[in-house]
Design an enzyme around this catalytic site. Structure first.
Site, PDB file in Angstrom:
ATOM      1  N   SER A   1       0.624  -1.171   0.052  1.00 16.78           N
ATOM      2  CA  SER A   1      -0.154   0.025   0.088  1.00 16.78           C
ATOM      3  C   SER A   1       1.127   1.190  -0.052  1.00 16.78           C
ATOM      4  O   SER A   1       2.283   1.298  -0.017  1.00 16.78           O
ATOM      5  CB  SER A   1      -0.915   0.016   1.401  1.00 16.78           C
ATOM      6  OG  SER A   1      -0.180   0.154   2.409  1.00 16.78           O
ATOM      7  N   LYS A   2       0.279   2.297  -0.203  1.00 19.90           N
ATOM      8  CA  LYS A   2       0.723   3.568  -0.068  1.00 19.90           C
ATOM      9  C   LYS A   2       2.097   3.757   0.935  1.00 19.90           C
ATOM     10  O   LYS A   2       2.892   4.352   0.851  1.00 19.90           O
ATOM     11  CB  LYS A   2      -0.319   4.830   0.220  1.00 19.90           C
ATOM     12  CG  LYS A   2      -0.200   6.096  -0.478  1.00 19.90           C
ATOM     13  CD  LYS A   2      -0.188   6.054  -1.831  1.00 19.90           C
ATOM     14  CE  LYS A   2       0.835   7.211  -2.516  1.00 19.90           C
ATOM     15  NZ  LYS A   2       1.376   6.969  -3.524  1.00 19.90           N
TER      16      LYS A   2
END
Ligand code: GLU
Length: 485
Positions: free
Chosen positions: A258-259
């Site tokens: 994820s980010k």
């Protein structure tokens, strides 16, 4: 296989193309190319609230940048080409409607009048009773009278697909093998929304069938949709394609990528200076390998070797260190002329294009071995074109050292009439100077380097001087000397 292989990438345009989607695209593309089949791009824009034109553009740009060409699908954000056009789902609603009507007429789908509040309540109760929060089938069992009552009251409805009440649906996955899903644990999916529009699971089945897909290769977050999709195929009297669900991609800490782990969108990788070829090679290995664990591949090699049998069931881990290593490898393998052209956007952004000074190719070639990212190139070469910016530490340590100022002045004098201004000749001349003055190499080489580049590290000294040219070198030596008190 006698049938022509057809694969697709079918993004929902609700955001950027992220690493997982890029890998899915690549695998579908490789599989189609390997089998001389067709690779199709289809835009699944049925989520009208979240789908955006910008996202369609970003996805198309990303796939293009990755160098994955498609045989059918969008030409731009609005138009498309191919024998199964349209490839934008919202332009195909009339097709879905026809099949919806058929399922309803045959009693394989039904109107559901439950309101959002009622659905929330069913879910709440199911949670309390520790049952899976699936739709309990209230409207599936309505009598004709009850149905008429609701119609007369003008109640809004969605349409749900009737899952078989018992038995199991087997997904014969090309990567995972047979996965069995109990039908009574699957809910009656909404295939048409209350707001009057088809849903992903329904459109996907119809399109994959009508567009004659042979293989559906996608992320494993869709494995749980597959039993319902298979039942919809059966209800329409169709044979499902073969399915292959790719394992999840994890970040280095073992949680879903994820980010937080860094860049996730493909265009961010482009902007950070990775090569499309690096991304193709790296992503290919993110969940697939050859038995020999080969690491570096040409495109031809990848196409020749890629197969679903080599895809792993277990999650893959995204490893930036490996990605950077691979990018450095491919930058080194790229001929300098091509490298300069790949680096153009970065050089332009840094204002280094079209300036007087040595040819970019000569300068880039000097540092070719060092670049890991295209984005690193400007900072490493800018002093060839822009006024020297002195690293304060280098200035203090090297230029303020005793005797340095005199060395620079003497060198400027010695080199101003020097010819040929070439690597080897310069080296001989400067070494001669060292010997004549009874100095150490470092007492001469270091001040020259800092004077002409502002830094203590950089390209090999004598070649750097040659490429800068006499005028620039002599004036920089003098200028640096004048700054030393
Ligand atoms: N539109 C779906 C998504 O973007 C993909 C569905 C599929 O590949 O079947 O997740």
């Amino acid at each position: 296989m006698s049938q022509k292989i057809r694969t697709r990438f079918a993004p929902s345009p609700t955001g950027f193309l992220h690493i997982g989607g890029a890998r899915t695209t690549l695998y579908n593309w490789l599989f189609a190319r390997r089998h001389k089949g067709d690779f199709i791009l289809r835009i699944e824009d049925t989520d009208e609230v979240r789908s955006t034109d910008d996202s369609v553009t970003a996805i198309l740009d990303s796939v293009k940048w990755l160098g994955l060409d498609w045989d059918e699908g969008p030409v731009d954000g609005k138009t498309d080409k191919g024998p199964y056009s349209p490839y934008f789902q919202m332009q195909r609603v009339h097709i879905y409607r026809k099949h919806l009507d058929q399922l309803v007429a045959e009693g394989k789908a039904y109107r559901c009048y439950c309101t959002k509040e009622e659905l929330d309540e069913y879910r709440r109760v199911a949670q309390l009773e520790k049952r899976p929060p699936r739709y309990p089938g209230v409207c599936r069992a309505l009598s004709d009278g009850q149905r008429k009552e609701r119609e007369a009251a003008g109640k809004k409805f969605s349409i749900r697909f009737k899952m078989p009440a018992d038995g199991a649906t087997i997904v014969d996955d090309q990567i995972r093998g047979k996965v069995s899903f109990e039908n009574n644990l699957q809910q009656d999916l909404v295939i048409w929304k209350t707001t009057d529009g088809p849903t992903y699971n329904f459109c996907c089945v119809i399109d994959d069938h009508l567009m004659e897909m042979t293989h559906v290769v996608r992320g494993d977050e869709h494995l749980s949709n597959t039993p319902s999709q298979i039942q919809i195929y059966h209800a329409l009297g169709w044979t499902p394609p073969l399915f292959a669900h790719l394992s999840m991609i994890l970040g280095p800490d073992g949680s879903k990528l994820s980010k937080r782990h860094g860049a996730t969108s493909v265009l961010e990788y482009r902007d950070q200076g990775y090569l499309p070829h690096t991304m193709r090679n790296y992503l290919a290995l993110l969940g697939w390998s050859t038995t020999e664990s080969q690491q570096l591949f040409t495109d031809e090699d990848l196409i020749a070797k890629f197969d679903l049998a080599g895809c792993q069931k277990s999650p893959a881990t995204f490893d930036t260190v490996k990605l950077n290593w691979m990018n450095g490898e491919y930058i080194r393998q790229t001929p300098v002329k091509e490298l300069v052209s790949l680096a153009k956007p970065f050089l332009e952004k840094a204002g280094l294009v079209g300036l007087p000074g040595p040819a970019l190719e000569r300068v880039v070639a000097l540092e070719h071995e060092k670049f890991k990212l295209l984005s690193e190139i400007p900072a490493l070469i800018e002093f060839f074109y822009k006024p020297v910016v002195f690293d304060p530490k280098a200035f203090d340590k090297v230029l303020k050292a005793p005797g340095a100022k005199q060395v620079l002045l003497d060198m400027a004098e010695a080199l101003s009439g020097f010819a040929p201004f070439e690597d080897k000749a310069l080296e001989a001349r400067i070494r001669q100077f060292v010997a004549d003055k009874g100095l150490k190499n470092g007492q001469v080489f270091h001040p020259i380097r800092v004077a002409v580049s502002g830094r203590t590290e950089g390209p090999t000294l004598f070649l750097m001087l040659e490429i800068m040219g006499k005028d620039m070198v002599v004036s920089r030596l003098r200028d640096a000397a004048s700054r030393i008190a």
